[in-house]
Design a protein around this motif. Sequence first.
Motif, mmCIF file in Angstrom:
data_model
loop_
_atom_site.group_PDB
_atom_site.id
_atom_site.type_symbol
_atom_site.label_atom_id
_atom_site.label_comp_id
_atom_site.label_asym_id
_atom_site.label_seq_id
_atom_site.Cartn_x
_atom_site.Cartn_y
_atom_site.Cartn_z
ATOM 1 N N PHE A 47 0.822 -1.212 0.000
ATOM 2 C CA PHE A 47 0.000 0.000 0.000
ATOM 3 C C PHE A 47 0.856 1.262 0.000
ATOM 4 C CE2 PHE A 47 -2.231 3.440 2.195
ATOM 5 C CZ PHE A 47 -3.403 3.506 1.456
ATOM 6 N N LEU A 48 1.935 1.258 0.784
ATOM 7 C CA LEU A 48 2.720 2.478 0.979
ATOM 8 C C LEU A 48 3.735 2.764 -0.115
ATOM 9 C CD1 LEU A 48 3.470 2.342 4.814
ATOM 10 C CD2 LEU A 48 1.925 3.913 3.637
ATOM 11 N N SER A 49 4.106 1.761 -0.881
ATOM 12 C CA SER A 49 5.197 1.950 -1.848
ATOM 13 C C SER A 49 4.924 3.096 -2.811
ATOM 14 C CB SER A 49 5.455 0.653 -2.606
ATOM 15 O OG SER A 49 4.282 0.224 -3.288
ATOM 16 N N ALA A 50 3.699 3.192 -3.317
ATOM 17 C CA ALA A 50 3.363 4.272 -4.253
ATOM 18 C C ALA A 50 3.328 5.624 -3.553
ATOM 19 C CB ALA A 50 2.024 3.991 -4.914
ATOM 20 N N VAL A 51 2.972 5.610 -2.276
ATOM 21 C CA VAL A 51 2.898 6.857 -1.506
ATOM 22 C C VAL A 51 4.298 7.414 -1.260
ATOM 23 C CG1 VAL A 51 2.151 7.925 0.656
ATOM 24 C CG2 VAL A 51 0.758 6.128 -0.404
ATOM 25 N N VAL A 52 5.192 6.578 -0.744
ATOM 26 C CA VAL A 52 6.524 7.076 -0.388
ATOM 27 C C VAL A 52 7.373 7.382 -1.617
ATOM 28 C CG1 VAL A 52 6.490 5.945 1.853
ATOM 29 C CG2 VAL A 52 7.501 4.763 -0.097
ATOM 30 N N ALA A 53 6.949 6.909 -2.777
ATOM 31 C CA ALA A 53 7.643 7.297 -4.007
ATOM 32 C C ALA A 53 7.499 8.796 -4.260
ATOM 33 C CB ALA A 53 7.095 6.507 -5.190
ATOM 34 N N ARG A 54 6.513 9.415 -3.626
ATOM 35 C CA ARG A 54 6.299 10.860 -3.770
ATOM 36 C C ARG A 54 6.912 11.645 -2.609
ATOM 37 N NH1 ARG A 54 1.364 8.781 -5.718
ATOM 38 N NH2 ARG A 54 0.293 9.039 -3.710
ATOM 39 N N ILE A 55 7.722 10.980 -1.773
ATOM 40 C CA ILE A 55 8.400 11.649 -0.670
ATOM 41 C C ILE A 55 9.905 11.604 -0.905
ATOM 42 C CG2 ILE A 55 8.884 11.627 1.807
ATOM 43 C CD1 ILE A 55 6.147 10.451 2.286
ATOM 44 N N HIS A 56 10.534 12.767 -0.868
ATOM 45 C CA HIS A 56 11.969 12.892 -1.114
ATOM 46 C C HIS A 56 12.617 13.460 0.149
ATOM 47 C CE1 HIS A 56 10.462 12.454 -5.208
ATOM 48 N NE2 HIS A 56 9.661 13.474 -4.947
ATOM 49 N N LEU A 57 13.494 12.696 0.777
ATOM 50 C CA LEU A 57 14.146 13.126 2.007
ATOM 51 C C LEU A 57 15.386 13.959 1.699
ATOM 52 C CD1 LEU A 57 13.984 9.842 4.137
ATOM 53 C CD2 LEU A 57 12.435 11.797 4.219
ATOM 54 N N VAL A 58 15.519 15.069 2.403
ATOM 55 C CA VAL A 58 16.685 15.938 2.248
ATOM 56 C C VAL A 58 17.309 16.175 3.620
ATOM 57 C CG1 VAL A 58 17.493 18.243 1.591
ATOM 58 C CG2 VAL A 58 15.751 17.100 0.203
ATOM 59 N N PHE A 59 18.591 15.831 3.759
ATOM 60 C CA PHE A 59 19.328 16.025 5.009
ATOM 61 C C PHE A 59 19.933 17.418 4.995
ATOM 62 C CE2 PHE A 59 23.332 14.770 7.533
ATOM 63 C CZ PHE A 59 22.732 15.118 8.738
ATOM 64 N N SER A 60 19.237 18.351 5.608
ATOM 65 C CA SER A 60 19.669 19.748 5.572
ATOM 66 C C SER A 60 18.954 20.547 6.648
ATOM 67 C CB SER A 60 19.351 20.361 4.198
ATOM 68 O OG SER A 60 19.614 21.754 4.174
ATOM 69 N N ASP A 61 19.579 21.623 7.070
ATOM 70 C CA ASP A 61 18.892 22.614 7.885
ATOM 71 C C ASP A 61 17.818 23.276 7.019
ATOM 72 O OD1 ASP A 61 19.191 24.554 10.450
ATOM 73 O OD2 ASP A 61 18.752 25.718 8.643
ATOM 74 N N SER A 62 16.603 23.354 7.539
ATOM 75 C CA SER A 62 15.499 23.878 6.721
ATOM 76 C C SER A 62 15.726 25.316 6.292
ATOM 77 C CB SER A 62 14.179 23.768 7.493
ATOM 78 O OG SER A 62 13.796 22.422 7.625
ATOM 79 N N ALA A 63 16.259 26.134 7.198
ATOM 80 C CA ALA A 63 16.511 27.534 6.847
ATOM 81 C C ALA A 63 17.527 27.617 5.712
ATOM 82 C CB ALA A 63 17.001 28.304 8.071
ATOM 83 N N ASP A 64 18.589 26.828 5.794
ATOM 84 C CA ASP A 64 19.592 26.815 4.727
ATOM 85 C C ASP A 64 18.982 26.328 3.414
ATOM 86 O OD1 ASP A 64 21.480 27.682 6.529
ATOM 87 O OD2 ASP A 64 22.329 25.683 6.885
ATOM 88 N N TYR A 65 18.146 25.318 3.511
ATOM 89 C CA TYR A 65 17.532 24.751 2.304
ATOM 90 C C TYR A 65 16.606 25.778 1.637
ATOM 91 C CZ TYR A 65 15.040 21.530 -0.771
ATOM 92 O OH TYR A 65 14.494 20.916 -1.879
ATOM 93 N N LEU A 66 15.809 26.471 2.439
ATOM 94 C CA LEU A 66 14.901 27.477 1.872
ATOM 95 C C LEU A 66 15.681 28.641 1.272
ATOM 96 C CD1 LEU A 66 12.106 27.523 4.622
ATOM 97 C CD2 LEU A 66 12.014 26.433 2.365
ATOM 98 N N ARG A 67 16.766 29.040 1.936
ATOM 99 C CA ARG A 67 17.596 30.123 1.376
ATOM 100 C C ARG A 67 18.186 29.710 0.031
ATOM 101 N NH1 ARG A 67 19.803 30.227 6.715
ATOM 102 N NH2 ARG A 67 18.878 31.910 7.964
ATOM 103 N N LEU A 68 18.624 28.459 -0.067
ATOM 104 C CA LEU A 68 19.193 27.978 -1.320
ATOM 105 C C LEU A 68 18.156 28.004 -2.429
ATOM 106 C CD1 LEU A 68 21.565 26.696 -2.850
ATOM 107 C CD2 LEU A 68 20.741 24.455 -2.080
ATOM 108 N N GLN A 69 16.933 27.594 -2.114
ATOM 109 C CA GLN A 69 15.878 27.628 -3.128
ATOM 110 C C GLN A 69 15.623 29.058 -3.606
ATOM 111 O OE1 GLN A 69 14.898 24.502 -4.168
ATOM 112 N NE2 GLN A 69 16.462 24.069 -2.616
ATOM 113 N N ALA A 70 15.671 30.005 -2.666
ATOM 114 C CA ALA A 70 15.464 31.410 -3.029
ATOM 115 C C ALA A 70 16.609 31.918 -3.905
ATOM 116 C CB ALA A 70 15.330 32.262 -1.767
#
Length: 272
Positions: free
Chosen positions: A147-170
């Motif tokens: 059941f979960l395999s199709a669901v977690v295929a849409r989840i991508h894990l990123v090992f990062s500080d969220s603030a740093d990650y959002l700044r990088l996207q900006a």
Amino acid sequence: MVSALRLFTEQEFQEKAQQYSAVLSSRGVHVNVENIDKLNARFLRFNPELALCVDESGLWLCANGMKMQPDWKAEVPRLKRSSLKSEMIARACNLGEKPGLIDATAGLGHDSLLMAHLGADVTLVERNPILFTLLEDSKKQAENDPFLSAVVARIHLVFSDSADYLRLQAEQQHVVDVVYLDPMFPQRDQNQQAIKKQAQVKKQMQLLHLLLPEDGEMDLGDNLLGLAQKIAKRVVVKRPRLAVYLAEQQPDHQWQGDACRFDAYFQHHLLE
């Protein structure tokens, strides 16, 4: 941040424990693997300090006689009951449009799992190496669930500080449909008495609070709101129903429930 932990395991799971130890070491956490005769409730009661343990179900965080992992398989009944109409989070995050979504406050990943199930493509960001490894383990196990395999295929894990990650996207001028924020510690809010009356924190969250102390690496999310608004068409903040606004910023729209609410902030210049 916790930089060293004991890891308890029985002899038959020694190899698996060493693999987890190597992964955590690569992420800056020293793990001392200790073989024990029986990893059971009695052993955990007599070893109450914060630690890790490994058994047939994978990696666990343990303390005070309890153990916890982000058990995504246990969420399956909830996912099967959910729908775009029944879930307030679906309306708040506009999940019917199958958005690209950044969950910048990962926690145990349960909200991300629900949002992915309802159609979102989720980037789940976590900076704590121990919690990230627990989430990574849960995702790997879920990939083998029919059941979960199709669901977690849409989840991508990123090992990062969220603030740093959002700044990088900006900086890279990336625009996403939604950034979702669920800060873990709303105790600082003005409505102290109302918040204190809520039910005692669940076992999983008690252990998570030990790993991520409020006065340590876990903040209340105020700084994330402004960063998220630079890149997201819609920022959605989950709050206790009577809590003050995140960063004292009034939302453009709210969805109110009995125990919590969702505050939405729309960036109209990104919507054009």
